[in-house]
Design an enzyme around this catalytic site. Structure first.
Site, PDB file in Angstrom:
ATOM      1  N   ALA A 195       0.834  -1.206   0.000  1.00 52.70           N
ATOM      2  CA  ALA A 195       0.000   0.000   0.000  1.00 52.70           C
ATOM      3  C   ALA A 195       0.869   1.256   0.000  1.00 52.70           C
ATOM      4  O   ALA A 195       0.541   2.257  -0.641  1.00 52.70           O
ATOM      5  CB  ALA A 195      -0.911  -0.012   1.221  1.00 52.70           C
ATOM      6  N   GLU A 233     -17.162   9.571  -1.596  1.00 52.19           N
ATOM      7  CA  GLU A 233     -17.577   8.762  -2.744  1.00 52.19           C
ATOM      8  C   GLU A 233     -18.815   7.935  -2.375  1.00 52.19           C
ATOM      9  O   GLU A 233     -19.765   7.822  -3.129  1.00 52.19           O
ATOM     10  CB  GLU A 233     -16.419   7.850  -3.158  1.00 52.19           C
ATOM     11  CG  GLU A 233     -16.774   6.952  -4.316  1.00 52.19           C
ATOM     12  CD  GLU A 233     -15.587   6.149  -4.857  1.00 52.19           C
ATOM     13  OE1 GLU A 233     -14.453   6.405  -4.418  1.00 52.19           O
ATOM     14  OE2 GLU A 233     -15.811   5.277  -5.706  1.00 52.19           O
ATOM     15  N   GLY A 275     -47.190  -4.347 -12.570  1.00 49.09           N
ATOM     16  CA  GLY A 275     -47.528  -5.565 -13.313  1.00 49.09           C
ATOM     17  C   GLY A 275     -46.613  -5.715 -14.518  1.00 49.09           C
ATOM     18  O   GLY A 275     -45.431  -5.340 -14.452  1.00 49.09           O
TER      19      GLY A 275
END
Ligand SMILES: Cc1cc2nc3c(=O)[nH]c(=O)nc-3n(C[C@H](O)[C@H](O)[C@H](O)COP(=O)(O)OP(=O)(O)OC[C@H]3O[C@@H](n4cnc5c(N)ncnc54)[C@H](O)[C@@H]3O)c2cc1C
Length: 385
Positions: A184, A250, A347
């Site tokens: 990372a 975000e 429907g």
């Protein structure tokens, strides 16, 4: 128009009420008449962006000296909700304004802000953020795209997929490894201006279940030369931290789209069941219809109140990752549930493309997947237990 009969939230200032009315009028006159046409062609045109820029609907939270109107996240939320209420869920503007521009504003150098923000606000530049790759989505540490030092700048190599605004974008934030061995800590955000980027290639606009007009695409980078200022900010290896800090916003943008669609679905369904008749009475007169819609309206109200609570906290810079994750998973699940129940009340017509509820059913599904899947949201929430 408002299906929930709620008073305006406390964060809606007079200025924001005016913005809401202006955005509603603009979307109704400039976009809504074209939605069916875009549905048929599967794409909206480039001018949609410049029109939004001209109307002040892009990047409203950018300060005035960088080309915005100096608003807050509340301005983003008002515009994003109006886009959903108007049925333009496929438009990538909330990502452009609420995700791409803030990365530049929050982490860019002064030169980068001056160079890109005013042009994002007019729509001259269209933004995208490219995190996901064919081999990795949820696990962003597994990104394989690299940005290797070369002379004063970088050479970018890799491929991305599922990228929103992928066909139109000409300013792309690319998540890449500047130090592949550092995990990372070796991840950086690289800025690619595609109008002059040999080695950059767009793949196809991906065919998908919903958001038909959104130009979600694959992107390829082969030895794309970037100058030193192609690194967002001035320090390598900050990409992961920057991503983590901006993710609550975000997620909140996704929630705003969810709540907008829920309100629209309810409004359209209530109108329909009052018109449509079966067994000699309107569908609304069946107790089942009333109970279904009573439950949907109650849950939608709970959702809207939670959403507004999160917006208010975010404006005060107090929205934490855990609460944003709760909102993202819960509101997008609710969106899918309510749209499904509304569709049932239409429907067979609910299954027909020409009825917006059918499109909403398809468009809603991805909300549980992108911006971090709802399972990832639960993982983040669980860490706080
Ligand atoms: C229409 C659309 C638009 C998108 N736009 C963008 C964009 O603009 N930019 C961008 O970078 N990406 C974008 N994405 C990609 C999106 O963010 C990813 O699809 C998402 O993060 C999931 O990654 P993945 O598809 O690789 O799924 P995977 O990570 O492979 O996950 C597959 C499944 O496993 C589950 N899972 C994974 N890890 C765990 C775990 N630790 N625990 C429990 N379950 C787990 C996931 O929840 C999911 O159900 C978009 C996707 C779509 C469909």
């Amino acid at each position: 128009m408002d299906a929930l009969d709620l008073p305006r939230p406390a964060w809606m200032t007079e200025d924001l009420v005016l913005l809401e009315e202006q955005a509603r009028r603009f979307i109704a006159s400039e976009y809504v008449p074209h939605l069916d046409e875009w549905n048929e062609t599967g794409m909206y045109g480039r001018e949609v962006w410049t029109k939004a820029g001209g109307a002040g609907l892009l990047c409203p939270a950018i300060p005035e000296d960088h080309g915005g109107v100096g608003g807050t996240f509340a301005h983003e939320a008002v515009i994003a909700r109006e886009l959903s209420l108007g049925g333009f869920d496929s438009f990538g503007a909330p990502l452009h304004s609420g995700i791409v521009a803030p990365y530049i504003l929050n982490y860019g150098t002064e030169e980068q802000k001056k160079k890109w923000l005013p042009r994002l606000a007019t729509g001259e530049l269209i933004g995208a953020i490219a995190m996901s790759e064919p081999g990795t989505g949820s696990d962003l540490q597994g990104v394989r795209t690299t940005a290797k030092k070369s002379g004063n700048g970088y050479l970018l190599n890799g491929s991305k997929t599922f990228i929103t605004n992928g066909q139109h974008a000409n300013l792309i934030i690319v998540v890449a490894k500047t130090d592949p061995k550092a995990g990372a800590k070796g991840t950086s955000l690289m800025m690619v201006e595609t109008d002059d980027a040999p080695g950059f290639r767009r793949g196809r606009k991906l065919a998908k279940l919903g958001l038909d007009w959104a130009d979600t695409s694959e992107l390829f980078f082969e030895d794309v030369k970037l100058p030193a200022e192609g690194l967002l900010g001035s320090e390598e290896g900050q990409g992961f931290v920057q991503l983590m800090r901006d993710l609550p916003q975000e997620r909140l943008i996704v929630c705003t789209a969810a709540i907008g669609m829920i309100e629209r679905a309810l409004r359209l369904t209530i109108d329909y069941v009052k018109e449509r008749k079966a067994f000699g009475k309107a569908i609304i007169d069946f107790q089942n219809t009333q109970f279904e819609l009573a439950e949907c309206k109650s849950e939608a109200t709970i959702g809207r109140v939670f959403h507004d609570h999160c917006v208010e906290r975010h404006i005060r810079h107090e929205l934490d990752t855990v609460t944003a994750s709760m909102a993202k998973y819960w509101l997008t699940d609710l969106q899918n549930k309510i749209v499904d129940r509304c569709l049932q009340l239409f429907g067979g017509y609910g299954y027909m493309d020409e009825y917006p509820i059918s499109r909403m059913y398809r468009d809603a599904r991805v909300q549980r997947i992108y911006a971090g899947t709802n399972e990832i949201m639960k993982l983040l929430i669980a860490r706080s237990l």
